[in-house]
Write a protein that holds these residues in place. Structure first.
Motif, PDB file in Angstrom:
ATOM      1  N   GLU A   1       0.846  -1.178   0.000  1.00  0.00           N
ATOM      2  CA  GLU A   1       0.000   0.000   0.000  1.00  0.00           C
ATOM      3  C   GLU A   1       0.891   1.240   0.000  1.00  0.00           C
ATOM      4  N   GLY A   2       0.762   2.068  -1.019  1.00  0.00           N
ATOM      5  CA  GLY A   2       1.579   3.270  -1.087  1.00  0.00           C
ATOM      6  C   GLY A   2       1.145   4.289  -0.058  1.00  0.00           C
ATOM      7  N   LEU A   3       2.079   4.735   0.775  1.00  0.00           N
ATOM      8  CA  LEU A   3       1.768   5.698   1.819  1.00  0.00           C
ATOM      9  C   LEU A   3       2.174   7.118   1.433  1.00  0.00           C
ATOM     10  N   ALA A   4       3.390   7.270   0.965  1.00  0.00           N
ATOM     11  CA  ALA A   4       3.897   8.613   0.663  1.00  0.00           C
ATOM     12  C   ALA A   4       4.889   8.549  -0.476  1.00  0.00           C
TER      13      ALA A   4
ATOM     14  N   LEU B   1       7.455   5.135  -0.082  1.00  0.00           N
ATOM     15  CA  LEU B   1       7.224   4.569   1.244  1.00  0.00           C
ATOM     16  C   LEU B   1       5.894   3.842   1.187  1.00  0.00           C
ATOM     17  N   GLY B   2       5.890   2.597   1.662  1.00  0.00           N
ATOM     18  CA  GLY B   2       4.653   1.830   1.646  1.00  0.00           C
ATOM     19  C   GLY B   2       4.564   0.872   2.814  1.00  0.00           C
ATOM     20  N   ARG B   3       3.378   0.286   2.941  1.00  0.00           N
ATOM     21  CA  ARG B   3       3.114  -0.717   3.975  1.00  0.00           C
ATOM     22  C   ARG B   3       2.777  -2.034   3.290  1.00  0.00           C
ATOM     23  N   VAL B   4       3.450  -3.106   3.685  1.00  0.00           N
ATOM     24  CA  VAL B   4       3.232  -4.405   3.055  1.00  0.00           C
ATOM     25  C   VAL B   4       1.821  -4.898   3.359  1.00  0.00           C
ATOM     26  N   LEU B   5       1.088  -5.222   2.304  1.00  0.00           N
ATOM     27  CA  LEU B   5      -0.232  -5.810   2.454  1.00  0.00           C
ATOM     28  C   LEU B   5      -0.179  -7.326   2.434  1.00  0.00           C
ATOM     29  N   SER B   6       0.681  -7.866   1.584  1.00  0.00           N
ATOM     30  CA  SER B   6       0.845  -9.317   1.533  1.00  0.00           C
ATOM     31  C   SER B   6       2.260  -9.644   1.097  1.00  0.00           C
ATOM     32  N   ALA B   7       2.775 -10.727   1.667  1.00  0.00           N
ATOM     33  CA  ALA B   7       4.139 -11.171   1.351  1.00  0.00           C
ATOM     34  C   ALA B   7       4.146 -12.689   1.307  1.00  0.00           C
ATOM     35  N   PRO B   8       4.709 -13.268   0.267  1.00  0.00           N
ATOM     36  CA  PRO B   8       4.715 -14.728   0.174  1.00  0.00           C
ATOM     37  C   PRO B   8       5.652 -15.350   1.203  1.00  0.00           C
TER      38      PRO B   8
ATOM     39  N   VAL C   1       8.114  -0.478   3.989  1.00  0.00           N
ATOM     40  CA  VAL C   1       9.181  -0.775   3.043  1.00  0.00           C
ATOM     41  C   VAL C   1       9.293   0.353   2.026  1.00  0.00           C
ATOM     42  N   VAL C   2      10.435   0.419   1.387  1.00  0.00           N
ATOM     43  CA  VAL C   2      10.630   1.252   0.206  1.00  0.00           C
ATOM     44  C   VAL C   2      11.110   0.351  -0.922  1.00  0.00           C
TER      45      VAL C   2
ATOM     46  N   GLY D   1      10.083   7.978   6.627  1.00  0.00           N
ATOM     47  CA  GLY D   1      10.713   6.849   5.956  1.00  0.00           C
ATOM     48  C   GLY D   1      10.875   7.067   4.467  1.00  0.00           C
ATOM     49  N   ALA D   2      10.090   7.985   3.896  1.00  0.00           N
ATOM     50  CA  ALA D   2      10.213   8.310   2.467  1.00  0.00           C
ATOM     51  C   ALA D   2      11.523   9.013   2.150  1.00  0.00           C
ATOM     52  N   LEU D   3      12.274   9.391   3.177  1.00  0.00           N
ATOM     53  CA  LEU D   3      13.593  10.003   2.961  1.00  0.00           C
ATOM     54  C   LEU D   3      14.658   8.967   2.628  1.00  0.00           C
ATOM     55  N   LEU D   4      14.286   7.701   2.605  1.00  0.00           N
ATOM     56  CA  LEU D   4      15.297   6.664   2.424  1.00  0.00           C
ATOM     57  C   LEU D   4      15.973   6.737   1.055  1.00  0.00           C
ATOM     58  N   GLU D   5      15.223   7.079   0.007  1.00  0.00           N
ATOM     59  CA  GLU D   5      15.874   7.135  -1.316  1.00  0.00           C
ATOM     60  C   GLU D   5      16.969   8.190  -1.360  1.00  0.00           C
ATOM     61  N   PRO D   6      16.716   9.457  -1.002  1.00  0.00           N
ATOM     62  CA  PRO D   6      17.837  10.405  -0.992  1.00  0.00           C
ATOM     63  C   PRO D   6      18.926  10.009  -0.006  1.00  0.00           C
TER      64      PRO D   6
END
Length: 350
Positions: free
Chosen positions: A32-35, A67-74, A85-86, A147-152
């Motif tokens: 789920e995309g948060l920011a 920045l997102g929140r995991v909805l499902s992961a195998p 996660v990013v 957490g969206a600052l992770l890429e820079p």
């Protein structure tokens, strides 16, 4: 679901539109995309001077500072629902060059890499997106939208890594670092410099507002003066140049410091050229064993290092870098240049 799309090469084509929600392929995470963070690359997409759509399509889902929140992961993915996660931006060449084949896709030799939200792959500017586990990086949920600052931060982590690798060619114990520019990249570079125990000086042309206070809160020193004077006064061992501005680069390259290391991280617009005495510059570099390196993008290990750096940082300080949070319904305002802006985030769920 809603997504931010653009037609690369056509100015003013960025818009919010309804697209089909993604279905994760085998092994992928559904997120789920948060920011979404906005930077100069996104503004270039807006102006139509950069970017390319996926093959067979005219429009691209933009956004690379995710920045997102995991909805499902195998099972076996290493992730679980609810984690923040990013997504790593760059992907290796479809027919990899030697660097990409060895996992060093941030150092691609032939330019055929792809980048999510920028070049040939849809980005993260959507209310839901998918990502392969090997290109997902966990970020501390306590950071919230910061957490969206992770890429820079990953770009900065790579620059520090490259400086360390070059510095290690001989005895290497830097004490003083100068960062030119106090935008998001510059401030995160200063953060990591302080986390390394260095004396850090930040040079920017802004004399008041939030930037001097943010630098001071790190225990670093802020300078609104000529970069050349600051470099001479501090006798910096390391310089991280984040502005891309010709006069600043000239001052950085003109310094005379034995075994000096300089990382060029900023991108300029080429609007103003600078005259350099290349012979004199070369002589100084030879006689002082100096190194100037360019650094762009980041590898997965740099993203992981950056996540650790953000987790160690003061959460209130990081949150202060986000000067505007823009609802998806007000997308156009996210691309406006405002004097007080440091980092603008788009809230993808509003």
């Amino acid at each position: 679901m809603k997504a931010i799309t653009a037609e690369p090469g056509r100015a003013g084509s960025v818009r919010v539109e309804e697209i089909d929600a993604p279905e994760p392929a085998g092994g992928e995470l559904l997120v789920e995309g948060l920011a979404l963070g906005i930077c100069g690359t996104d503004r270039e997409l807006l102006s139509g001077v950069y970017g390319s759509a996926p093959t067979g399509r005219s429009r691209l889902v933009i956004g690379h500072e995710s920045l997102g929140r995991v909805l499902s992961a195998p099972p076996g993915s290493g992730f679980r629902a609810g984690e923040h996660v990013v997504g790593v931006v760059r992907r290796p060449d479809p027919e990899p060059c030697g660097a990409c084949a060895h996992g060093e896709f941030d150092m691609c030799r032939n330019g055929r890499y792809r980048e999510r939200g920028i070049k040939e792959l849809d980005g993260f500017g959507a209310q839901r997106w998918t990502v392969e586990p090997e290109f997902a990086v966990r970020v501390d949920a306590a950071l919230g939208l910061s957490g969206a600052l992770l890429e820079p931060a990953s770009v900065v982590a790579k620059a520090w890594d490259q400086l360390d690798r070059v510095g290690a060619r001989a005895w290497y114990r830097p004490a003083v670092a100068v960062v030119t520019g106090a935008g998001p990249i510059g401030l995160l570079a200063a953060l990591m410099g302080r986390q390394r125990g260095l004396e850090v000086h930040v040079v920017d042309r802004v004399e008041d507002g939030g930037k001097p206070a943010l630098v001071g809160a790190l225990g670093a020193e802020y300078h609104a003066e000529d970069p050349g004077a600051v470099l001479a006064e501090t006798e910096a061992d390391i310089v991280l140049e984040t502005t891309g501005a010709g006069p600043v680069i000239s001052a950085v390259l003109g310094r005379d410091r034995p075994y000096s290391l300089t990382a060029l991280v900023g991108l300029g617009d080429g609007a103003r050229s600078e005259a350099l005495d290349l012979a004199a510059l070369g002589t100084r570099m030879v006689l002082s064993n100096a190194v100037v390196l360019g650094s762009v993008n980041a590898n997965v290990r740099h993203w992981t290092t950056a996540a650790e750096a953000l987790a160690r940082a003061d959460g209130e300080w990081l949150a202060s870098l986000v000067t505007r949070r823009v609802p998806l319904t007000e997308l156009d305002t996210a691309f406006e240049h405002r004097p007080e802006d440091i980092k603008v985030l788009i809230d993808l769920q509003s």
